[in-house]
Design a protein around this motif. Structure first.
Motif, PDB file in Angstrom:
ATOM      1  N   CYS A   4       0.824  -1.204   0.000  1.00 18.54           N
ATOM      2  CA  CYS A   4       0.000   0.000   0.000  1.00 18.54           C
ATOM      3  C   CYS A   4       0.865   1.263   0.000  1.00 18.54           C
ATOM      4  N   ALA A   5       1.958   1.234   0.730  1.00 20.25           N
ATOM      5  CA  ALA A   5       2.866   2.379   0.751  1.00 20.25           C
ATOM      6  C   ALA A   5       3.473   2.613  -0.636  1.00 20.25           C
ATOM      7  N   CYS A  28      -4.878  -4.875   2.803  1.00 25.18           N
ATOM      8  CA  CYS A  28      -5.608  -3.620   3.003  1.00 25.18           C
ATOM      9  C   CYS A  28      -4.927  -2.682   3.986  1.00 25.18           C
ATOM     10  N   SER A  29      -5.186  -1.403   3.782  1.00 31.57           N
ATOM     11  CA  SER A  29      -4.779  -0.376   4.737  1.00 31.57           C
ATOM     12  C   SER A  29      -5.784  -0.364   5.886  1.00 31.57           C
ATOM     13  N   SER A  30      -5.594   0.549   6.817  1.00 26.89           N
ATOM     14  CA  SER A  30      -6.510   0.633   7.960  1.00 26.89           C
ATOM     15  C   SER A  30      -7.920   1.067   7.548  1.00 26.89           C
TER      16      SER A  30
END
Length: 119
Positions: A4-5, A28-30
């Motif tokens: 994601c980064a 997934c991200s938060s």
């Protein structure tokens, strides 16, 4: 997650290396956003293409494209809302079925594209 980064920064080459090392495109991200959501939001077609290419080689492309974020939006909803036509085109070519998927408010990607184009 690192994938994601890399997507958030538009680093297609880094993302490709992460995928080759075993990173999962569906991580997934938060906010329950995948790297594809982030590429769509920030208009990184090369990142979106790398993710779609990785899915065609293994992970289910339909599952990734249909995966909703915390608002029920797919990556196509996100790209359409932002007016990122090149990313939208990539996503639709990969799986037309997501054109009719609704978010938590009942909106389809086309609704968002029209609304945000007119406002």
């Amino acid at each position: 997650p690192a994938i994601c980064a890399a997507a958030l920064g538009g680093h297609a080459q880094v993302l490709t290396l992460l995928l080759q090392a075993g990173a999962q495109p569906s991580q997934c991200s938060s906010f329950k956003e995948t790297a594809l959501h982030l590429a769509a939001r920030h208009n990184f077609p090369s990142v979106a293409a790398a993710l779609l290419g990785a899915c065609q080689k293994g992970a289910s492309i339909r599952e990734l494209l249909a995966q909703p974020n915390y608002m029920g939006s797919t990556a196509l909803h996100t790209a359409a809302e932002k007016g990122h036509s090149e990313v939208c085109e990539l996503l639709v070519q990969a799986c037309r079925e997501t054109l009719t998927q609704q978010d938590h408010s009942g909106r389809q990607p086309l609704h968002l594209a029209v609304y945000w184009t007119l406002t």
